[in-house]
Structures are given as structure tokens and as C-alpha cells.
Write an enzyme that holds these catalytic residues in place. Structure first.
Site, mmCIF file in Angstrom:
data_model
loop_
_atom_site.group_PDB
_atom_site.id
_atom_site.type_symbol
_atom_site.label_atom_id
_atom_site.label_comp_id
_atom_site.label_asym_id
_atom_site.label_seq_id
_atom_site.Cartn_x
_atom_site.Cartn_y
_atom_site.Cartn_z
ATOM 1 N N GLY A 261 19.278 35.443 -94.362
ATOM 2 C CA GLY A 261 19.477 36.806 -93.871
ATOM 3 C C GLY A 261 20.688 36.922 -92.972
ATOM 4 C CG ASP A 262 20.887 34.663 -89.431
ATOM 5 O OD1 ASP A 262 20.618 35.722 -88.846
ATOM 6 O OD2 ASP A 262 20.235 33.621 -89.294
ATOM 7 N NE ARG A 263 27.568 33.754 -94.995
ATOM 8 C CZ ARG A 263 28.731 33.385 -94.513
ATOM 9 N NH1 ARG A 263 29.049 32.109 -94.457
ATOM 10 N NH2 ARG A 263 29.599 34.268 -94.068
#
Length: 466
Positions: A261-263
Site C-alpha cells: 500500500g505504501d508503494r
């Protein structure tokens, strides 16, 4: 479009605003139970530490070559200093957290998570925000808000500054179930399905739920767009102008989803700052997350050499995963093959008949080089990417494997179908794949042949019309 196609020609200045943690991954082997209790004993082989939360987003962007400033709060303890030391390529502008540094320790045995141990992860009071922290927002090209529910994104001074910033540059907000709602005007908010449910309390599952939730949150949050992410399925994007759009994820074989999700959020921010519109930016973010997982995820990100650059074709599906799922359920795997240069009714009938022989159909597709070797320099008419996409659009096709050789034998050996189906006016014994299928006890079946329909004839007719 590939996520790599949107990499900017210049280094971007990006601020990551949010809560920073210390992540610890303890890995080892386990071959015995403890004599004190029936629990496994883990013999530790590695103890890896990294900045987590907003620190992980900052690390990703810095390793992409961007000029990154992390706006966060840190405690007054040795673990906070450890986080600072783990971010040598990131400028840190920090305020005091007033709380111990939170630590999340994951214990894994080979590829299996055994337990996670959280220290200092109780929700602290909303921290104070310094003028230096908000001043960073005036000097960057884009902002990623990585809200991990510990108060940085809830602080009133920060929210006021982010609202003003969102009117000038792209702000991408990755929310948290325990965090604050995004400020009005963010370019894109990227909740996952469970976060979207927490913020909307809507019923339903999957794509129908995500479609309604995304539209609801666009209105409720006053966001430019909301992308509800659905794990390995992709995302539903809604805005107040063009309605909802499904962005499918390239299918990859992946283990640990940590950081995906961060990526994705980081990829969306880079794409927006590079000039892409919202729909294309979310597509780039989804592809970036898939490539990150395909390269090995967070483990590969922190390997000495960095993650292996693995391109994931946008239309490709992971045939091995399809085959594994069908076999695990006791089903029959069917495969067929060909060039499929111009799809016609004969192809559709043959593929449909092949699919009826089992529980999934994998098409072995000749690559562009393979087609040229077989049919001459003027073929194929359509590139392999287009042919893959058209085949996958058919309900009867579950996966496509592209091969470069003149025969699909090596591709077949990789996933060993139970049945090889081929249309034609010849017997199974005449097919060259029969010997290959016999290696693992597979069988060859011919399906009805429809004379009068051929790619060569269609190509000649089109050339005559032209």
C-alpha cells in the site's frame, strides 16, 4: 502503460508526512517444540531493522532517486535514534512525539509469519507540530501523507497546512483505520477495502462495495479522487467528474504484502507530480505495487543490491497461480496453444471447447519472435501484448503463457497441464506435444475443427480491402 514509463525526467522533491515506527523482522528456522509449552522454538538466523510507517514510504521514494523530506515526530529514546540512522538518504524534519518509539517485531519461520510483537503502540496524544514541519510543504512538488494513526495527520496545525498545500500541488493521502479523515482537496486518497469500510460503514464485498464506497468517500472527504484498493485485484477509482473506473492489478506471485500500500501511494504521488492525470496515476501506482511484490517486497527492498527490476506485463496473469489454485481444489488443468494473430470465430469455438474439458484453460502463445520464425517477417499482425490482452478478454481463457520457442514444450513442462487440447483435422497421436504430455501422464485431446476460418485468409482479405 508501465509504471516505469512515468518515471520523471528530473528529481522530484517529495514530502512524506506521517507517523514513523521501527520495524523489526526476525527470521529463522523451527524444528522443535519448547519443553515448557507446546510452542515452536525459533532458531534466529536474521534480525533486520528498518524505518516503518512513513519512514518506509520515505525510504522507497529516496531509493527511487527523489529528494525526500520526512515530516514526522520522534521520541527521546535510543530507538528513535536508530530510526534516524536507518534513513541516511532522507532529510528528517521532526517534532517531539512525547511517547516512546513504537516497535513492531514480526517473527517468521521461513516464509510463514509466526507472531507479531508490538511495543509502545498504544495511541499517544496528538503531538505538537512545529513551524519547521509545516514549512517543508512550501518547498516540494508533491506530498504523501502516510497516516499510521499516531496523530501527526490529526494535528490541527498540520491539517491546516496540508489543506493549503492541496490547493497548489498533489497531495496523496494513505489513511489508517485509527487515523483522521483526509483534509479536503487532496488529489487522491488510497484506503484499502477495510479502511473504506471503517470510514463508510457500508455493507457488501469486493468490487460492488468498493465502487459505492469510493464514490461515497469522494463526496464525504471532498477529495479529487478516491482509490479503494482491493489487494491483488487492483483498485476502484472514483472522482466527481467521470464516475468509477476499475484499475486491474497485474497478477504476480507474491508472499509478504508488507509495504504494498505504501508503494502504491508513493507511485501515485510520483505520477501526479510528473503530470499524469488521476486515472493514469492510479494505474501507475497499482503497477508499481505489483512490481514491488514481484521483486520480493520489503525483503528485497532492503537487500544489499536492492530489489531486482522485474517488469510485470499489465495484461499478463500468473498461470502458475491459476494452475495451483485449480489443482488444490482437485480440478483439471487444460492447455492449448497457437499464434492467435487475428482472433476469429474458429479460434473462439476451439478455445471454448477446450475450456469445457476441465476447470481452467491456459493458452500457450507464440511470442512475436516465434511467430516470425514460423510465418515470416511480415507476421505477426498484432503484437504479443495485444494478443495476450485479447485472449484474456475471453471468458473461456484463464491465463496466458508466452513462449519464444517454435513449440510450447518447455512452457508445458513448467505447469504440466492434465490435458492438451488442439483444434485440427488430425488425430491426437499426430500432435508433437503428445510425447511431452506423456512425461507426466497428461493426455492430448483434439477439439472440433472449423474449416474455412483462418488468420491467413483474414489477413489476405484485409490487405485486398486496403
Amino acid at each position: 502503460m508501465s509504471a516505469r514509463s512515468v518515471q520523471p525526467a528530473r528529481t522530484l522533491r517529495i514530502a512524506v508526512v506521517g507517523d514513523t515506527l521501527l520495524d523489526v523482522d526476525v527470521s529463522g528456522t523451527s524444528e522443535r517444540l519448547s519443553p515448557d509449552a507446546p510452542v515452536p522454538v525459533v532458531d534466529v538466523t536474521t534480525d533486520d531493522r528498518r524505518a516503518g510507517g512513513a519512514g518506509l514510504v520515505a525510504t522507497m521514494l529516496a531509493r527511487d532517486g527523489h529528494d525526500v523530506t520526512l515530516v514526522t515526530v520522534l521520541g527521546d529514546d535510543t530507538r528513535a535514534q536508530e530510526i534516524r540512522d536507518l534513513l541516511p538518504d532522507v532529510t528528517i524534519v521532526e517534532g517531539p512525539s512525547g511517547a516512546p518509539t513504537p516497535v513492531k517485531t514480526r517473527v517468521r519461520v521461513v516464509d510463514h509469519a509466526l507472531v507479531r510483537i508490538d511495543e509502545g503502540c498504544a495511541t499517544p496524544p496528538v503531538p505538537d507540530v512545529t513551524d519547521a514541519m509545516t514549512a517543508v510543504l512550501d518547498t516540494v512538488d508533491a506530498v504523501v501523507v502516510a497516516d499510521y494513526g499516531r496523530g501527526v495527520a490529526s494535528a490541527e496545525a498540520m491539517r491546516t497546512a496540508l489543506t493549503a498545500t492541496a490547493s497548489r500541488i498533489p497531495v496523496v493521502w494513505d489513511p489508517h483505520p485509527k487515523g483522521a479523515a483526509p483534509v479536503r482537496g487532496v488529489a487522491v486518497a488510497t484506503p484499502n477495502a477495510s479502511e473504506a469500510r471503517r470510514f463508510t460503514d457500508l455493507p457488501g464485498e469486493g468490487v460492488p462495495f468498493a465502487t459505492v464506497a469510493a464514490a461515497t468517500l469522494v463526496e464525504r472527504w471532498g477529495a479529487g479522487a478516491v482509490a479503494v484498493t482491493l489487494g491483488d485485484r487492483g483498485a476502484i477509482v472514483a472522482d466527481d467528474r467521470s464516475g468509477s473506473r476499475f484499475v486491474p492489478a497485474p497478477s504476480v506471485t507474491a508472499g509478504d504484502p508488507c509495504g504494498a500500500g505504501d508503494r502504491l501511494a508513493a507511485g501515485v504521488a510520483v505520477a501526479l507530480a510528473s503530470g499524469l492525470d488521476v486515472a493514469d496515476a492510479v494505474t501507475a501506482g497499482v503497477e508499481a505495487a505489483s512490481e514491488y511484490l514481484a521483486a520480493g517486497g520489503v525483503t528485497a527492498l532492503f537487500a544489499d543490491a536492492g530489489p531486482a527490476p522485474i517488469a510485470v506485463p499489465g495484461a499478463d496473469r500468473d498461470a502458475l497461480r491459476v494452475v495451483h489454485d485449480v489443482r488444490s481444489a482437485g480440478g483439471t488443468v487444460v492447455a492449448t496453444g497457437g499464434c492467435f494473430d487475428l482472433l476469429h470465430a474458429g479460434h473462439a469455438r476451439t478455445l471454448s471447447a477446450a475450456r469445457a474439458l476441465g476447470d481452467c484453460l491456459v493458452v500457450c502463445l507464440n511470442s512475436d519472435d516465434s511467430v516470425r520464425a514460423l510465418k515470416g517477417p511480415d507476421r505477426p499482425i498484432m503484437t504479443q501484448d495485444d494478443r495476450v490482452e485479447l485472449l484474456l478478454a475471453l471468458d473461456c481463457v484463464d491465463a496466458v503463457v508466452v513462449f519464444d520457442e517454435q513449440t510450447p514444450d518447455e512452457a508445458l513442462r513448467r505447469f504440466r497441464p492434465d490435458v492438451w487440447a488442439k483444434g485440427g483435422d488430425y488425430t491426437a497421436a499426430e500432435l508433437p506435444e503428445s510425447a511431452t504430455l506423456a512425461e507426466w501422464g497428461g493426455r492430448v485431446v483434439t477439439v472440433p475443427f472449423h474449416p474455412g476460418r483462418s488468420t491467413t485468409r483474414l489477413a489476405a482479405a484485409l490487405e485486398h480491402v486496403g
